[in-house]
Design a protein around this motif. Structure first.
Motif, short mmCIF file in Angstrom:
data_model
loop_
_atom_site.label_atom_id
_atom_site.label_comp_id
_atom_site.label_asym_id
_atom_site.label_seq_id
_atom_site.Cartn_x
_atom_site.Cartn_y
_atom_site.Cartn_z
N LEU A 104 -10.07 -8.57 4.91
CA LEU A 104 -9.28 -7.85 5.52
C LEU A 104 -8.77 -7.56 7.06
O LEU A 104 -7.99 -6.97 7.47
CB LEU A 104 -9.62 -6.38 5.08
N ARG A 105 -10.09 -8.35 8.13
CA ARG A 105 -10.54 -7.43 9.48
C ARG A 105 -9.54 -8.45 10.13
O ARG A 105 -8.95 -7.78 10.75
CB ARG A 105 -11.90 -8.08 9.85
N PRO A 106 -8.56 -9.68 9.81
CA PRO A 106 -7.72 -9.91 10.77
C PRO A 106 -6.40 -9.29 10.33
O PRO A 106 -5.61 -9.19 11.43
CB PRO A 106 -6.89 -11.11 10.27
N VAL A 107 -6.28 -8.55 9.65
CA VAL A 107 -4.70 -7.43 8.93
C VAL A 107 -5.16 -6.15 9.13
O VAL A 107 -4.77 -5.49 8.82
CB VAL A 107 -4.36 -7.89 7.43
N LEU A 108 -6.55 -5.61 9.30
CA LEU A 108 -7.01 -3.97 9.62
C LEU A 108 -6.60 -3.17 10.61
O LEU A 108 -6.09 -4.27 11.78
CB LEU A 108 -8.72 -4.61 9.80
N ILE A 109 -5.62 -2.45 9.96
CA ILE A 109 -5.44 -1.50 11.77
C ILE A 109 -6.34 -0.43 11.84
O ILE A 109 -6.65 0.08 12.42
CB ILE A 109 -4.22 -0.64 11.08
#
Length: 117
Positions: A104-109
């Motif tokens: 999820l790191r690339p899309v994590l808010i």
């Protein structure tokens, strides 16, 4: 039992696919995608791993929804040992959570640890 909530900048379906790919070596137990209230989506995933070397079992439960106009991912993992002398988990549940966070790191808010009292 580690539990986290993530807000991500991807759709429920995209997030579900990312998590499914990250768990390719796990045994899928349950998968469901539902339409709720006509426009929102709710996905549920459950996985299990068994480690023969030390008789550990871990389970991963994931819900993803867009009820608040952003995708929220709740991840809960638990583990146990079937060892005769010791009956505790050796950190595998935390590793399971880490595998989800990594994908999820690339899309994590944002990330929030959920504490139960």
């Amino acid at each position: 039992m580690p539990s986290y909530r993530y807000v991500v900048k991807s759709s429920v379906e995209e997030t579900m696919d990312m998590i499914k790919l990250s768990q390719a070596k796990s045994n899928p137990i349950f998968e469901e995608l539902r339409i709720v209230m006509g426009e929102h989506k709710l996905a549920t995933l459950a996985y299990e791993k068994y480690y023969i070397r030390n008789s550990n079992r871990t389970a991963l439960f994931v819900t993803i929804h867009d009820f608040y106009d952003q995708a929220e991912v709740t991840v809960i993992s638990t583990g146990s040992s079937d060892n005769f002398l010791f009956n505790f988990e050796w950190g595998a549940a935390h590793d399971y959570i880490a595998s989800v966070k990594k994908v999820l790191r690339p899309v994590l808010i944002s990330e929030t640890e959920i504490k139960y009292e």
